[in-house]
Design a protein around this motif. Sequence first.
Motif, PDB file in Angstrom:
ATOM      1  N   ALA A   2       0.847  -1.193   0.000  1.00  0.00           N
ATOM      2  CA  ALA A   2       0.000   0.000   0.000  1.00  0.00           C
ATOM      3  C   ALA A   2       0.882   1.244   0.000  1.00  0.00           C
ATOM      4  O   ALA A   2       1.939   1.276   0.626  1.00  0.00           O
ATOM      5  CB  ALA A   2      -0.895  -0.001   1.229  1.00  0.00           C
ATOM      6  N   ARG A   3       0.429   2.276  -0.685  1.00  0.00           N
ATOM      7  CA  ARG A   3       1.102   3.577  -0.666  1.00  0.00           C
ATOM      8  C   ARG A   3       0.326   4.453   0.306  1.00  0.00           C
ATOM      9  O   ARG A   3      -0.900   4.520   0.252  1.00  0.00           O
ATOM     10  CB  ARG A   3       1.113   4.200  -2.068  1.00  0.00           C
ATOM     11  N   LEU A   4       1.059   5.076   1.218  1.00  0.00           N
ATOM     12  CA  LEU A   4       0.404   5.916   2.206  1.00  0.00           C
ATOM     13  C   LEU A   4       1.119   7.244   2.338  1.00  0.00           C
ATOM     14  O   LEU A   4       2.279   7.385   1.950  1.00  0.00           O
ATOM     15  CB  LEU A   4       0.301   5.205   3.558  1.00  0.00           C
ATOM     16  N   ALA A  27      11.921   3.429  10.622  1.00  0.00           N
ATOM     17  CA  ALA A  27      12.038   2.090  11.221  1.00  0.00           C
ATOM     18  C   ALA A  27      10.778   1.269  10.951  1.00  0.00           C
ATOM     19  O   ALA A  27      10.847   0.067  10.720  1.00  0.00           O
ATOM     20  CB  ALA A  27      12.291   2.213  12.723  1.00  0.00           C
ATOM     21  N   LEU A  28       9.624   1.926  10.948  1.00  0.00           N
ATOM     22  CA  LEU A  28       8.346   1.243  10.714  1.00  0.00           C
ATOM     23  C   LEU A  28       8.120   0.933   9.243  1.00  0.00           C
ATOM     24  O   LEU A  28       7.685  -0.169   8.892  1.00  0.00           O
ATOM     25  CB  LEU A  28       7.198   2.126  11.233  1.00  0.00           C
ATOM     26  N   GLU A  60       3.538  -3.032   3.828  1.00  0.00           N
ATOM     27  CA  GLU A  60       2.749  -4.261   3.780  1.00  0.00           C
ATOM     28  C   GLU A  60       1.793  -4.334   4.964  1.00  0.00           C
ATOM     29  O   GLU A  60       0.972  -5.241   5.041  1.00  0.00           O
ATOM     30  CB  GLU A  60       3.676  -5.480   3.746  1.00  0.00           C
ATOM     31  N   LEU A  61       1.906  -3.389   5.892  1.00  0.00           N
ATOM     32  CA  LEU A  61       0.997  -3.333   7.031  1.00  0.00           C
ATOM     33  C   LEU A  61      -0.398  -2.946   6.556  1.00  0.00           C
ATOM     34  O   LEU A  61      -0.547  -2.239   5.562  1.00  0.00           O
ATOM     35  CB  LEU A  61       1.488  -2.313   8.060  1.00  0.00           C
ATOM     36  N   GLN A  65      -3.028  -1.618  11.543  1.00  0.00           N
ATOM     37  CA  GLN A  65      -1.670  -1.689  12.078  1.00  0.00           C
ATOM     38  C   GLN A  65      -0.955  -0.346  11.963  1.00  0.00           C
ATOM     39  O   GLN A  65      -0.251   0.068  12.883  1.00  0.00           O
ATOM     40  CB  GLN A  65      -0.864  -2.769  11.342  1.00  0.00           C
ATOM     41  N   VAL A  66      -1.142   0.335  10.852  1.00  0.00           N
ATOM     42  CA  VAL A  66      -0.489   1.630  10.651  1.00  0.00           C
ATOM     43  C   VAL A  66      -1.027   2.660  11.639  1.00  0.00           C
ATOM     44  O   VAL A  66      -0.252   3.367  12.285  1.00  0.00           O
ATOM     45  CB  VAL A  66      -0.652   2.120   9.194  1.00  0.00           C
TER      46      VAL A  66
END
Length: 165
Positions: A2-4, A27-28, A60-61, A65-66
């Motif tokens: 996903a693009r966020l 890091a995330l 990939e979260l 989760q994000v």
Amino acid sequence: MARLYISLGSNVNRQHYLHKGLTALEALLGELTLSSLFASKAVGFDGAEFYNMVIGATTELNIVQVTKALREIEFTNGREIDAKKYSPRTLDLDLLLFDDLVLDTPAQIPRAEITENAFVLWPLAEVAPELKHPILKKSYQQLWQAYDKKQQQITTVDFSWSSQL
């Protein structure tokens, strides 16, 4: 993947918390795309000037989760759990877009602030100029060009950050 896009802001010890926030986001999420850094007056309350930017990344979260991870990063960096909506912020991380989803929970996607605030729209137009708003079907560059720039005064700020990757 996903693009966020995430809005990052701070008006308390700004340089320190910007660096902490970017390091935690990297890091995330891994590699980050950064807009310019902007300074603007506080909106909705009298307070110190904010620094704001927009970060693009892929993940990939999932969205739950994000959003949970963003809150954890805020809390780790001094954000109070019961902080009022319009108040000073050590670190404010708002998920603006997650692919082309349109949701109200677990977060409002796309965030209404995108079209309301210059300090969100201008940096988003920098990092994703051709991307189209999933509801308005206009690119962020088009939305920025049409924005009433007298509404909010913002200025660019010199800023550098070294990736840890």
